[in-house]
Design a protein around this motif. Structure first.
Motif, short mmCIF file in Angstrom:
data_model
loop_
_atom_site.label_atom_id
_atom_site.label_comp_id
_atom_site.label_asym_id
_atom_site.label_seq_id
_atom_site.Cartn_x
_atom_site.Cartn_y
_atom_site.Cartn_z
N ALA A 129 -7.37 2.04 5.14
CA ALA A 129 -6.34 1.09 5.59
C ALA A 129 -6.46 -0.23 4.84
CB ALA A 129 -6.47 0.87 7.10
N GLN A 130 -7.68 -0.71 4.63
CA GLN A 130 -7.89 -1.95 3.89
C GLN A 130 -7.40 -1.84 2.46
OE1 GLN A 130 -12.08 -2.72 4.38
NE2 GLN A 130 -11.88 -3.00 6.59
N LEU A 131 -7.57 -0.69 1.86
CA LEU A 131 -7.08 -0.48 0.49
C LEU A 131 -5.56 -0.54 0.46
CD1 LEU A 131 -9.48 2.41 -0.63
CD2 LEU A 131 -9.52 0.03 -1.42
N LEU A 132 -4.91 -0.01 1.47
CA LEU A 132 -3.46 -0.13 1.56
C LEU A 132 -3.06 -1.59 1.76
CD1 LEU A 132 -2.59 2.98 3.78
CD2 LEU A 132 -2.23 2.74 1.32
N GLY A 133 -3.89 -2.33 2.48
CA GLY A 133 -3.64 -3.75 2.67
C GLY A 133 -3.70 -4.51 1.35
#
Length: 201
Positions: free
Chosen positions: A18-22
């Protein structure tokens, strides 16, 4: 607005994904972070927990001792269900408020719900895309022991208390096997992001 759900068991790499998508431009709603707000000292949720589980799981200052609560709920599925019945309505309300705030800022955005318990949640049937992160049992145990300093017995109990990947998989659009390093996971995130943004082209 596009609504994406990212789910997975403990130590599956869900939050990292999810952080990578952020980093690629998505707005993240972190349900673990929301749960910490819900379980803060003096909230309606902690009052309900005190009524159901007793004062022994609170410290001298009145703050919830999450480790004591975890010992109870991860050893008994009925106790875990009771806790979820208390906390989930509060968590859902805050998640929806966060989404509304993001959506008010701009309509052209991707919102990622980093949610451990996707199946049975309000998001079911309400997402543009849902993805499940998985990893082998032994690899997840190793991550929990190494990165979270948990003992093996507690790590096993946490995994056993959660819904299995096989139960979750039919309810998502894609399953990502997170068995490699961060660069591999980043490639998965890049690919998903490309698919999402291409749909808008």
């Amino acid at each position: 607005m596009k609504r994406i759900a990212v789910t997975g068991g403990i130590a599956s790499g869900k939050s990292t994904f999810a952080q990578l998508l952020g980093e690629l431009g998505a707005k993240i709603i972190d349900y673990d972070q929301i749960s910490r707000v819900v379980l803060a000292k003096g909230t309606p949720a902690t009052a309900a927990i005190a009524a159901s589980f007793g004062q022994d799981i609170f410290d001298a200052q009145g703050a919830l001792c999450r480790s004591r609560l975890a010992e109870i709920v991860f050893a008994d599925e009925k106790e875990l269900a009771k806790l979820n019945d208390i906390t989930h309505p509060f968590i859902t309300k805050l998640a929806q408020k966060s989404e509304q705030k993001f959506a008010a800022e701009t309509k052209d955005l991707v919102i990622v719900h980093d949610i451990p318990l996707f199946v049975g949640s309000w998001l079911m049937g309400q997402t543009d895309y849902a993805v499940l992160l998985t990893a082998p049992f032994d690899q997840r145990i190793e991550r929990m022991v190494t990165n979270r300093k948990m003992n093996i017995a507690d790590a096993r109990a946490r995994i056993a208390a959660q819904m299995s990947d096989a139960e979750i998989a039919p309810h998502v659009d894609a399953v990502i096997e997170n068995t490699g390093d961060l660069s591999q996971l980043r490639n998965f995130a890049d690919q998903l992001w490309q698919n999402i943004t291409e749909d808008d082209a």
